[in-house]
Write an enzyme that holds these catalytic residues in place. Structure first.
Site, short mmCIF file in Angstrom:
data_model
loop_
_atom_site.label_atom_id
_atom_site.label_comp_id
_atom_site.label_asym_id
_atom_site.label_seq_id
_atom_site.Cartn_x
_atom_site.Cartn_y
_atom_site.Cartn_z
N ASP A 33 4.02 -14.14 -2.27
CA ASP A 33 3.74 -14.48 -3.68
C ASP A 33 4.20 -13.37 -4.61
OD1 ASP A 33 0.86 -16.11 -2.49
OD2 ASP A 33 2.44 -17.06 -3.67
N ASP A 177 0.15 -25.61 -2.40
CA ASP A 177 -0.15 -24.18 -2.47
C ASP A 177 -1.38 -23.89 -3.34
OD1 ASP A 177 1.81 -21.26 -3.54
OD2 ASP A 177 -0.11 -21.45 -2.52
C1 DX5 Z 1 -1.31 -18.39 -6.18
C2 DX5 Z 1 -0.35 -18.28 -5.00
C3 DX5 Z 1 -0.90 -18.94 -3.76
C4 DX5 Z 1 -2.21 -18.30 -3.28
C5 DX5 Z 1 -2.72 -19.08 -2.09
O1 DX5 Z 1 -0.64 -18.04 -7.35
O2 DX5 Z 1 0.88 -18.90 -5.30
O3 DX5 Z 1 0.09 -18.86 -2.73
O4 DX5 Z 1 -1.97 -16.96 -2.92
O5 DX5 Z 1 -3.89 -18.44 -1.68
P1 DX5 Z 1 -5.27 -19.23 -1.55
O6 DX5 Z 1 -5.13 -20.04 -0.26
O7 DX5 Z 1 -6.28 -18.11 -1.44
O8 DX5 Z 1 -5.43 -20.09 -2.74
ZN ZN Z 2 2.22 -19.15 -3.57
#
Ligand code: DX5
Ligand code: ZN
Length: 220
Positions: A33, A177
């Site tokens: 990310d 996501d």
């Molecule tokens: C949020 C990111 C996601 C997040 C997913 O901006 O793009 O990929 O890190 O993590 P969780 O599963 O904790 O929502």
């Molecule tokens: Zn992400």
């Protein structure tokens, strides 16, 4: 269902051990990310670059790069040397179709290409690009941080997108996501998700192998 583990919440001091445990647990991808502090408030670029370089050296498991950035080309150039499987940018940062097509072709020099849409962006906005991209990354939370709850209305968007892809004989993958866990992965799979990004609910789990196997079992 493939699992792309978001390593956003992994602490630097625990990263080598955590990445190794995730490899043993057979995550399909490491989800990186990248946040520039402009498109979203947080800035993770240094840490995500360090993690990507490290992963490139220690594993063959592919990197799934999620660019939450305004200057897409700048970060494609920073992350493409790690030979990622896919580089995904946000539709919301480009102004017109020419710019979108230019970015798609630019990224295709290095990897598969994905377009991500925020919860508030209509799926119709991405239809015209589907024949040219490999993946649509449907945000099921507002981008910018981990540990949020999945926004229920986004599942309808996934169903609508899947219907359009099927009706138009396209083979574009759907990746979801944000806020994904053992309780909602079955519903996401039934809605048409091919790849689930899982962060907090997996990283905080005691047993990665059990959790990834369970996520796959519930979604196949
Ligand atoms: C949020 C990111 C996601 C997040 C997913 O901006 O793009 O990929 O890190 O993590 P969780 O599963 O904790 O929502
Ligand atoms: Zn992400």
């Amino acid at each position: 269902m493939e699992i792309s583990t978001s390593i956003l919440s992994v602490k630097e001091e625990e990263s080598a051990h955590t990445f190794y445990r995730l490899e043993l647990a057979h995550t399909d991808y490491y989800h990186i990310d990248v946040m520039d502090g402009e498109f979203v408030e947080n800035n993770t670029t240094e840490r995500m670059k360090m993690y990507s370089d490290h992963l490139k050296n220690i594993t063959n498991i592919p990197l799934d790069i999620h660019l939450m950035v305004k200057d897409v080309k700048k970060y494609v150039d920073i992350f493409s040397p790690n030979e990622p499987r896919c580089i995904t940018f946000h539709l919301e940062v480009v102004k017109n179709k020419e710019e979108v097509m230019e970015l798609i072709n630019y990224i295709k020099q290095f990897s598969k290409v994905g377009i991500s849409i925020k919860p508030g962006t209509k799926v119709e906005d991405v239809y015209e690009y589907l024949p040219f991209i490999h993946t649509v990354l449907v945000m099921t939370v507002e981008p910018g941080k981990g540990g949020q709850a999945l926004i229920p209305g986004t599942i309808e968007k996934i169903k609508q997108l899947k219907k359009y892809i099927t009706e138009n004989n396209l083979d574009t993958e759907i990746e979801a996501d944000g806020g994904i866990n053992l309780d909602n992965i079955k519903e996401l799979s039934q809605a048409g998700v091919d790849i689930a990004v899982v962060g907090t609910s997996l990283i905080k789990a005691k047993d990665y192998k059990y959790t990834i196997n369970k996520l796959k079992e519930l979604s196949d």
